[in-house]
Design a protein around this motif. Structure first.
Motif, PDB file in Angstrom:
ATOM      1  N   GLN A   1      69.404  94.333  26.765  1.00  0.00           N
ATOM      2  CA  GLN A   1      68.464  94.147  27.870  1.00  0.00           C
ATOM      3  C   GLN A   1      68.456  92.695  28.331  1.00  0.00           C
ATOM      4  O   GLN A   1      68.412  92.422  29.531  1.00  0.00           O
ATOM      5  CB  GLN A   1      67.060  94.565  27.446  1.00  0.00           C
ATOM      6  N   HIS A   2      68.536  91.785  27.403  1.00  0.00           N
ATOM      7  CA  HIS A   2      68.546  90.369  27.746  1.00  0.00           C
ATOM      8  C   HIS A   2      69.821  90.011  28.515  1.00  0.00           C
ATOM      9  O   HIS A   2      69.769  89.292  29.519  1.00  0.00           O
ATOM     10  CB  HIS A   2      68.425  89.527  26.469  1.00  0.00           C
ATOM     11  N   GLN A   3      70.955  90.544  28.062  1.00  0.00           N
ATOM     12  CA  GLN A   3      72.213  90.281  28.748  1.00  0.00           C
ATOM     13  C   GLN A   3      72.222  90.875  30.146  1.00  0.00           C
ATOM     14  O   GLN A   3      72.720  90.266  31.083  1.00  0.00           O
ATOM     15  CB  GLN A   3      73.386  90.812  27.930  1.00  0.00           C
TER      16      GLN A   3
ATOM     17  N   THR B   1      83.406  90.612  44.245  1.00  0.00           N
ATOM     18  CA  THR B   1      82.479  89.509  43.996  1.00  0.00           C
ATOM     19  C   THR B   1      81.496  89.857  42.891  1.00  0.00           C
ATOM     20  O   THR B   1      81.188  89.020  42.035  1.00  0.00           O
ATOM     21  CB  THR B   1      81.706  89.167  45.291  1.00  0.00           C
ATOM     22  N   PHE B   2      81.009  91.090  42.884  1.00  0.00           N
ATOM     23  CA  PHE B   2      79.981  91.484  41.922  1.00  0.00           C
ATOM     24  C   PHE B   2      80.525  92.263  40.729  1.00  0.00           C
ATOM     25  O   PHE B   2      79.748  92.728  39.897  1.00  0.00           O
ATOM     26  CB  PHE B   2      78.882  92.289  42.623  1.00  0.00           C
ATOM     27  N   SER B   3      81.835  92.423  40.616  1.00  0.00           N
ATOM     28  CA  SER B   3      82.392  93.188  39.498  1.00  0.00           C
ATOM     29  C   SER B   3      82.135  92.503  38.155  1.00  0.00           C
ATOM     30  O   SER B   3      81.977  93.174  37.141  1.00  0.00           O
ATOM     31  CB  SER B   3      83.890  93.395  39.693  1.00  0.00           C
ATOM     32  N   ARG B   4      82.046  91.191  38.142  1.00  0.00           N
ATOM     33  CA  ARG B   4      81.798  90.495  36.875  1.00  0.00           C
ATOM     34  C   ARG B   4      80.366  90.649  36.387  1.00  0.00           C
ATOM     35  O   ARG B   4      80.070  90.347  35.240  1.00  0.00           O
ATOM     36  CB  ARG B   4      82.150  89.019  37.013  1.00  0.00           C
ATOM     37  N   PHE B   5      79.468  91.124  37.255  1.00  0.00           N
ATOM     38  CA  PHE B   5      78.073  91.304  36.871  1.00  0.00           C
ATOM     39  C   PHE B   5      77.736  92.747  36.521  1.00  0.00           C
ATOM     40  O   PHE B   5      76.611  93.044  36.140  1.00  0.00           O
ATOM     41  CB  PHE B   5      77.141  90.838  37.996  1.00  0.00           C
ATOM     42  N   GLU B   6      78.684  93.654  36.675  1.00  0.00           N
ATOM     43  CA  GLU B   6      78.456  95.065  36.359  1.00  0.00           C
ATOM     44  C   GLU B   6      78.295  95.233  34.851  1.00  0.00           C
ATOM     45  O   GLU B   6      79.067  94.680  34.068  1.00  0.00           O
ATOM     46  CB  GLU B   6      79.617  95.926  36.850  1.00  0.00           C
ATOM     47  N   SER B   7      77.323  96.013  34.450  1.00  0.00           N
ATOM     48  CA  SER B   7      77.116  96.298  33.029  1.00  0.00           C
ATOM     49  C   SER B   7      77.986  97.473  32.627  1.00  0.00           C
ATOM     50  O   SER B   7      78.241  98.380  33.418  1.00  0.00           O
ATOM     51  CB  SER B   7      75.649  96.624  32.766  1.00  0.00           C
TER      52      SER B   7
END
Length: 175
Positions: free
Chosen positions: A48-50, A108-114
């Motif tokens: 959750q924190h990540q 752009t947002f692929s690195r932020f996908e969980s």
């Protein structure tokens, strides 16, 4: 032989090496069910924190175009409404850069996908972040449309489309 050499052939197989500092033999034992559940709860909190950190960073990236909007507005004001190379370059920049960024929104947002189970946690969805990113780039495109209209290049009267209608005569100019 010197003091600092070791003859490995003379060592017998019964030589026991002591455990390194900080090693606990109990760490190798299997965990009980309660210990497993406690560790899983701890890992859920870490997940959750990540996820929260990833979403915060995604919002930072999504809001970055908002910082360039005032700069673009000043650039179109300072460049004037004449057809010079600088004005055309500034106007082209107002269209090409946002369109390119909108086309690459997934990258752009692929690195932020969980990934894994963290994907289903509340707040892990990046749809609103992506929509904000695209919306801010659309605002920049609207600045470009305003600039093209101010330069007189946007066809917005009937005489721009039909050859038999005379253009509107401007009777007065403000200086």
């Amino acid at each position: 032989m010197s003091n600092w050499s070791v003859d490995y052939a003379s060592l017998n197989g019964s030589l026991k090496v002591s455990n390194p500092v900080g090693f606990e033999a109990s760490a190798l034992q299997r965990l009980s069910k309660s210990e497993k559940s406690q560790r899983q709860i701890g890992s859920d909190r870490e997940d959750q924190h990540q996820v929260a950190i990833k979403v915060k960073r995604a919002w930072d990236v999504a809001m970055a175009p908002a910082k360039s909007i005032p700069m673009n507005a000043i650039m179109i004001y300072m460049s004037g409404t004449g057809l010079q190379i600088f004005t055309v370059m500034v106007t082209a920049m107002l269209f090409f850069n946002p369109i390119k960024a909108i086309m690459q929104v997934q990258q752009t947002f692929s690195r932020f996908e969980s990934t894994g189970a963290a994907r289903y946690q509340p707040g892990a969805d990046l749809l609103m972040v992506k929509l904000a990113f695209v919306g801010l780039h659309i605002v920049t495109i609207c600045l470009g449309v305003y600039k093209v209209n101010a330069m007189g290049l946007l066809p917005n009267t009937a005489s721009d489309w039909l050859a038999f209608i005379k253009p509107k005569e401007i009777l007065e100019f403000a200086a």
